[in-house]
Write an enzyme that holds these catalytic residues in place. Structure first.
Site, mmCIF file in Angstrom:
data_model
loop_
_atom_site.group_PDB
_atom_site.id
_atom_site.type_symbol
_atom_site.label_atom_id
_atom_site.label_comp_id
_atom_site.label_asym_id
_atom_site.label_seq_id
_atom_site.Cartn_x
_atom_site.Cartn_y
_atom_site.Cartn_z
ATOM 1 N N SER A 85 15.862 13.532 -14.557
ATOM 2 C CA SER A 85 17.050 14.211 -15.078
ATOM 3 C C SER A 85 17.766 13.341 -16.097
ATOM 4 C CB SER A 85 17.985 14.563 -13.922
ATOM 5 O OG SER A 85 19.086 15.310 -14.382
ATOM 6 N N GLY B 186 18.063 16.903 -8.031
ATOM 7 C CA GLY B 186 16.987 16.555 -7.119
ATOM 8 C C GLY B 186 16.068 15.448 -7.573
ATOM 9 N N CYS B 187 16.276 14.933 -8.764
ATOM 10 C CA CYS B 187 15.422 13.854 -9.271
ATOM 11 C C CYS B 187 16.206 13.106 -10.328
ATOM 12 C CB CYS B 187 14.125 14.409 -9.853
ATOM 13 S SG CYS B 187 13.070 13.158 -10.626
ATOM 14 N N PHE B 188 16.856 12.009 -9.970
ATOM 15 C CA PHE B 188 17.721 11.430 -10.994
ATOM 16 C C PHE B 188 16.992 10.665 -12.082
ATOM 17 C CE2 PHE B 188 19.458 7.664 -8.122
ATOM 18 C CZ PHE B 188 18.176 7.167 -7.944
ATOM 19 N N CYS C 75 8.561 12.561 -10.852
ATOM 20 C CA CYS C 75 9.783 13.353 -10.767
ATOM 21 C C CYS C 75 9.508 14.532 -9.852
ATOM 22 C CB CYS C 75 10.232 13.845 -12.144
ATOM 23 S SG CYS C 75 11.772 14.789 -12.081
#
Length: 223
Positions: free
Chosen positions: A35, A30-32, A187
């Protein structure tokens, strides 16, 4: 999509071919941006290279705008190239589960849409078995702790072979974004503050942990 030939942080190649001993997996939480930073900061030197991109979609070579439209079916993901002799798939999965809320479906926090859904893409049978076992273990941990937005984890677990190409690189400005000057420290991922495998690994995951890091505290923040 043209990207820099060299990883901004690790100084390793951004694209293959990879050294023979390396393995590849793709994880989406959900948050590259955040992550990817978490993966490249895992200790021990086992993560060889990382890249952000778009995965598990229906159309080839999506752009960021196309991905955000919801028409491609792709989710924002991180490709991790790792040395299994230094960091295990269990290490990577522990960071993956603990770095977001995998019960939110098509979204993470205030960000909603298919591009924010949680997903795991496996490239071999061992990865598949570990991903599925870890999902079951973390679901039980969340239920025991009373955490999450729903009773079940919504994370997709799919085979790379289901797609003509499972991962497409994102634009170069997204790569290692949080390490670059002027980056916006944002994020959307919402960790649930619940240990993925409390106290010890579940039986289905034993034997795959790395000797040095699994079972020890090595959480890394996104800031």
């Amino acid at each position: 999509m043209e990207v820099s030939p060299t990883h901004y942080v690790l100084k390793t190649p951004m694209e293959g071919p990879w050294p023979a001993k390396m393995k590849v997996c793709v994880l989406a939480n959900g948050c590259f941006w955040g992550s990817e930073k978490g993966f490249w900061r895992l200790p021990g030197g086992g993560v060889y290279s990382t890249a952000v991109g778009y995965a598990a979609g229906r159309t080839p070579n999506p752009t960021y705008e196309e991905c955000c439209s919801g028409q491609t079916g792709a989710t924002e993901a991180v490709q991790v190239v790792y040395d299994p002799e230094k960091v295990s798939m269990v290490d990577l999965l522990r960071w993956f589960w603990e770095s977001h809320d995998p019960t939110q479906g098509n979204g993470q926090g205030n960000d909603r849409g298919t591009q924010y859904r949680s997903a795991l893409i496996f490239f071999d049978r061992e990865q598949e078995e570990l991903m599925r076992a870890s999902k079951d273990a973390y679901e039980k941990a969340l239920q025991a702790a009373g955490k999450g937005m729903g009773p079940r984890i919504t994370t997709e677990i799919v085979a790379a072979s289901d797609f003509e190409q499972p991962f497409y690189y994102a634009e170069d400005y997204h790569q290692q974004y949080l390490a670059k000057p002027g980056a916006r420290p944002y994020c959307s991922a919402q960790p649930l503050q619940a240990a993925s495998f409390p106290n010890r690994n579940p039986p289905s995951l034993r034997g795959f942990e790395s000797n040095k890091y699994v079972g020890k505290e090595h959480h890394v923040g996104l800031k």
